[in-house]
Design a protein around this motif. Structure first.
Motif, PDB file in Angstrom:
ATOM      1  N   PRO A  38       0.810  -1.218   0.000  1.00  0.00           N
ATOM      2  CA  PRO A  38       0.000   0.000   0.000  1.00  0.00           C
ATOM      3  C   PRO A  38       0.844   1.269   0.000  1.00  0.00           C
ATOM      4  O   PRO A  38       0.433   2.299  -0.523  1.00  0.00           O
ATOM      5  CB  PRO A  38      -0.817  -0.119   1.298  1.00  0.00           C
ATOM      6  CG  PRO A  38      -0.792  -1.575   1.646  1.00  0.00           C
ATOM      7  CD  PRO A  38       0.511  -2.087   1.147  1.00  0.00           C
ATOM      8  N   GLU A  39       2.027   1.195   0.596  1.00  0.00           N
ATOM      9  CA  GLU A  39       2.946   2.330   0.638  1.00  0.00           C
ATOM     10  C   GLU A  39       4.347   1.791   0.866  1.00  0.00           C
ATOM     11  O   GLU A  39       4.516   0.640   1.309  1.00  0.00           O
ATOM     12  CB  GLU A  39       2.552   3.306   1.761  1.00  0.00           C
ATOM     13  CG  GLU A  39       2.491   2.666   3.120  1.00  0.00           C
ATOM     14  CD  GLU A  39       1.905   3.589   4.166  1.00  0.00           C
ATOM     15  OE1 GLU A  39       2.326   3.460   5.330  1.00  0.00           O
ATOM     16  OE2 GLU A  39       1.054   4.414   3.824  1.00  0.00           O
ATOM     17  N   ARG A  49      -5.948  -5.387  -6.724  1.00  0.00           N
ATOM     18  CA  ARG A  49      -5.897  -4.045  -6.140  1.00  0.00           C
ATOM     19  C   ARG A  49      -6.836  -3.104  -6.880  1.00  0.00           C
ATOM     20  O   ARG A  49      -6.833  -3.057  -8.115  1.00  0.00           O
ATOM     21  CB  ARG A  49      -4.477  -3.491  -6.175  1.00  0.00           C
ATOM     22  CG  ARG A  49      -4.323  -2.187  -5.385  1.00  0.00           C
ATOM     23  CD  ARG A  49      -2.895  -1.695  -5.388  1.00  0.00           C
ATOM     24  NE  ARG A  49      -2.708  -0.591  -4.452  1.00  0.00           N
ATOM     25  CZ  ARG A  49      -1.588   0.102  -4.311  1.00  0.00           C
ATOM     26  NH1 ARG A  49      -0.538  -0.199  -5.065  1.00  0.00           N
ATOM     27  NH2 ARG A  49      -1.500   1.090  -3.434  1.00  0.00           N
ATOM     28  N   ALA A  53      -9.292   3.626  -5.335  1.00  0.00           N
ATOM     29  CA  ALA A  53      -9.115   4.016  -3.932  1.00  0.00           C
ATOM     30  C   ALA A  53      -7.901   3.363  -3.292  1.00  0.00           C
ATOM     31  O   ALA A  53      -7.551   3.687  -2.161  1.00  0.00           O
ATOM     32  CB  ALA A  53     -10.371   3.659  -3.130  1.00  0.00           C
ATOM     33  N   GLY A  55      -7.338   0.161  -2.350  1.00  0.00           N
ATOM     34  CA  GLY A  55      -7.526  -0.960  -1.442  1.00  0.00           C
ATOM     35  C   GLY A  55      -7.672  -2.277  -2.173  1.00  0.00           C
ATOM     36  O   GLY A  55      -7.274  -2.421  -3.331  1.00  0.00           O
ATOM     37  N   PRO A  83     -15.857   6.712   3.507  1.00  0.00           N
ATOM     38  CA  PRO A  83     -14.572   6.264   2.960  1.00  0.00           C
ATOM     39  C   PRO A  83     -14.707   4.932   2.230  1.00  0.00           C
ATOM     40  O   PRO A  83     -15.644   4.166   2.468  1.00  0.00           O
ATOM     41  CB  PRO A  83     -13.686   6.129   4.199  1.00  0.00           C
ATOM     42  CG  PRO A  83     -14.637   5.954   5.341  1.00  0.00           C
ATOM     43  CD  PRO A  83     -15.858   6.744   4.974  1.00  0.00           C
ATOM     44  N   SER A  84     -13.750   4.633   1.357  1.00  0.00           N
ATOM     45  CA  SER A  84     -13.782   3.389   0.595  1.00  0.00           C
ATOM     46  C   SER A  84     -13.581   2.193   1.520  1.00  0.00           C
ATOM     47  O   SER A  84     -12.636   2.137   2.307  1.00  0.00           O
ATOM     48  CB  SER A  84     -12.682   3.398  -0.468  1.00  0.00           C
ATOM     49  OG  SER A  84     -12.554   2.122  -1.066  1.00  0.00           O
ATOM     50  N   ARG A  85     -14.478   1.202   1.379  1.00  0.00           N
ATOM     51  CA  ARG A  85     -14.370   0.003   2.204  1.00  0.00           C
ATOM     52  C   ARG A  85     -13.172  -0.858   1.814  1.00  0.00           C
ATOM     53  O   ARG A  85     -12.749  -1.719   2.590  1.00  0.00           O
ATOM     54  CB  ARG A  85     -15.673  -0.796   2.098  1.00  0.00           C
ATOM     55  CG  ARG A  85     -16.838  -0.134   2.812  1.00  0.00           C
ATOM     56  CD  ARG A  85     -18.186  -0.694   2.406  1.00  0.00           C
ATOM     57  NE  ARG A  85     -18.597  -0.221   1.095  1.00  0.00           N
ATOM     58  CZ  ARG A  85     -19.855  -0.274   0.629  1.00  0.00           C
ATOM     59  NH1 ARG A  85     -20.809  -0.780   1.398  1.00  0.00           N
ATOM     60  NH2 ARG A  85     -20.151   0.175  -0.566  1.00  0.00           N
ATOM     61  N   ARG A  87     -10.234  -0.099   1.863  1.00  0.00           N
ATOM     62  CA  ARG A  87      -9.093   0.159   2.738  1.00  0.00           C
ATOM     63  C   ARG A  87      -9.051  -0.814   3.919  1.00  0.00           C
ATOM     64  O   ARG A  87      -8.008  -0.975   4.565  1.00  0.00           O
ATOM     65  CB  ARG A  87      -9.188   1.590   3.301  1.00  0.00           C
ATOM     66  CG  ARG A  87      -9.209   2.698   2.273  1.00  0.00           C
ATOM     67  CD  ARG A  87      -9.392   4.040   2.963  1.00  0.00           C
ATOM     68  NE  ARG A  87      -9.579   5.144   2.036  1.00  0.00           N
ATOM     69  CZ  ARG A  87      -9.877   6.389   2.406  1.00  0.00           C
ATOM     70  NH1 ARG A  87     -10.012   6.660   3.691  1.00  0.00           N
ATOM     71  NH2 ARG A  87     -10.031   7.335   1.502  1.00  0.00           N
ATOM     72  N   ASP A  91      -5.693  -2.515   5.859  1.00  0.00           N
ATOM     73  CA  ASP A  91      -5.513  -2.109   7.257  1.00  0.00           C
ATOM     74  C   ASP A  91      -5.423  -3.324   8.167  1.00  0.00           C
ATOM     75  O   ASP A  91      -4.596  -3.369   9.085  1.00  0.00           O
ATOM     76  CB  ASP A  91      -6.665  -1.217   7.704  1.00  0.00           C
ATOM     77  CG  ASP A  91      -6.563   0.201   7.167  1.00  0.00           C
ATOM     78  OD1 ASP A  91      -5.521   0.538   6.576  1.00  0.00           O
ATOM     79  OD2 ASP A  91      -7.530   0.971   7.328  1.00  0.00           O
ATOM     80  N   THR A 106     -12.229   0.082  13.666  1.00  0.00           N
ATOM     81  CA  THR A 106     -12.736  -0.028  12.301  1.00  0.00           C
ATOM     82  C   THR A 106     -14.248   0.147  12.248  1.00  0.00           C
ATOM     83  O   THR A 106     -14.781   0.811  11.350  1.00  0.00           O
ATOM     84  CB  THR A 106     -12.344  -1.386  11.698  1.00  0.00           C
ATOM     85  OG1 THR A 106     -10.929  -1.517  11.738  1.00  0.00           O
ATOM     86  CG2 THR A 106     -12.827  -1.499  10.257  1.00  0.00           C
ATOM     87  N   TYR A 111     -17.608   3.707   7.694  1.00  0.00           N
ATOM     88  CA  TYR A 111     -17.793   2.989   6.436  1.00  0.00           C
ATOM     89  C   TYR A 111     -19.264   2.641   6.222  1.00  0.00           C
ATOM     90  O   TYR A 111     -20.028   2.443   7.179  1.00  0.00           O
ATOM     91  CB  TYR A 111     -16.996   1.676   6.448  1.00  0.00           C
ATOM     92  CG  TYR A 111     -15.496   1.859   6.485  1.00  0.00           C
ATOM     93  CD1 TYR A 111     -14.796   2.253   5.345  1.00  0.00           C
ATOM     94  CD2 TYR A 111     -14.778   1.615   7.653  1.00  0.00           C
ATOM     95  CE1 TYR A 111     -13.421   2.400   5.370  1.00  0.00           C
ATOM     96  CE2 TYR A 111     -13.397   1.759   7.688  1.00  0.00           C
ATOM     97  CZ  TYR A 111     -12.728   2.159   6.542  1.00  0.00           C
ATOM     98  OH  TYR A 111     -11.365   2.305   6.571  1.00  0.00           O
TER      99      TYR A 111
END
Length: 320
Positions: A38-39, A49, A53, A55, A83-85, A87, A91, A106, A111
């Motif tokens: 993711p990063e 993927r 968004a 995720g 927010p986009s689910r 993610r 997470d 969460t 969400y």
């Protein structure tokens, strides 16, 4: 992802089986099965993927975590600004806390409705959770089904896929035979009678369109984008896991197949060698209708993937 079955410790030879379809608009960009992060510096994830968004709907890590996500269909309560689910799965895969602690933060994150299957095989645990419920539910041995409602809600396609998954596991003589049978089940386009369809607030015509395991809207703009399988086989007293992904174009035709093989995955819940799953985890690709790979031999049993739940201590009694 909108439809899945999960078989946990249901079969000695195939202790973990996942069969899942992701339904989405074809215009939404997505990357196919691969290792990605993711990063920079984050935990590598094996899965598809969402490039919109960032995720995913299904992913796993070499350390032994697995995450699966479906949306809950409830248009009356849908918040377009939520927010986009997608993610949630990354997470969970990156989290260092256990399910109950992860769930506390969460479930309150705003969400729209979702279901999460969260497994940590290094701890021998697997849970289902929904933000329509209060607490995660620990999953034990069995075959489970999930679509856009609660766990094991008896929608026709959920019931049918659970049954076909169970039969395929019992009757298949190799990983490839099992994969082909599961792909066939996920490709089922049959629609149940109107009386058996759920009423989720989208109208009868849309309920019919969404009823099959494999979906195509009449305008070809929405439907099943990919089918993913996770199949673990016990070989020589260790686990070998195969991840398959078939991706589809809006107009049908030849499906693209990707496959990754992970040795020693999932890890035993007392072992610390989960990182070995990265070895042999390269993704191969072909354009074929079936699955072609060498079958693995049947071997002896090892213990279950799930740690037995601790027994509750009996309350002391006082007699006088």
């Amino acid at each position: 992802m909108c439809l899945l079955t999960l078989a946990l410790d249901e079969n000695r030879r195939f202790p973990l089986v996942v069969a899942a379809n992701r339904d989405e608009y074809f215009a939404r960009p997505a990357a196919r099965l691969a290792w990605w992060t993711p990063e920079p510096g984050a935990t590598p994830i094996l899965g598809g993927r969402d490039l919109d968004a960032g995720g995913t709907w299904l992913g796993l890590t070499a350390e032994g975590r697995l995450g699966l996500l479906t949306n809950v269909r409830d248009p009356a309560r849908n918040d377009p600004a939520a927010p986009s689910r997608g993610r949630i799965v990354p997470d969970w895969l990156a989290a260092r806390e256990r399910v109950d602690q992860f769930w506390m933060r969460t479930a309150l994150a705003g969400y729209n409705g979702f279901n999460l299957i969260a497994a940590d095989f290094a701890l021998g645990e697997c849970y289902w959770a929904s933000n329509n419920g209060a607490h995660p539910q620990r999953l034990e041995r069995g075959v489970y089904g999930l679509s856009n409602a609660g766990l094991d809600t008896p929608w026709p396609k959920v019931t049918a896929l659970k049954s076909r998954t169970h039969d395929a596991i019992v009757e298949s003589g190799s990983v490839d035979e099992l994969a082909n049978r599961l792909f066939d089940a996920l490709a089922d386009r049959r629609v149940a009678d109107d009386a058996a369809l759920p009423d989720t607030g989208v109208g009868l015509d849309k309920e019919r369109m969404l009823a099959p395991a494999f979906i195509r809207s009449p305008d070809q703009l929405y439907g099943t984008r990919c089918s993913t399988l996770v199949i673990t086989e016990r070989v020589n007293r260790h686990n070998v896991t195969h991840v398959f992904e078939r991706s589809y174009s809006p107009l049908g035709g030849m499906a693209l197949l990707r496959r990754a093989t992970l040795n020693h995955w999932p890890p035993r819940y007392s072992a610390g060698d989960a990182v070995q799953a990265m070895q042999g985890g390269a993704v191969s690709e072909s354009e074929i209708e079936g699955v072609s790979a060498a079958a693995l031999p049947r071997r002896s049993r090892v213990r279950s993937l799930l740690r037995p739940e601790p027994r509750r201590r009996r309350a002391d009694t006082v007699s006088g």
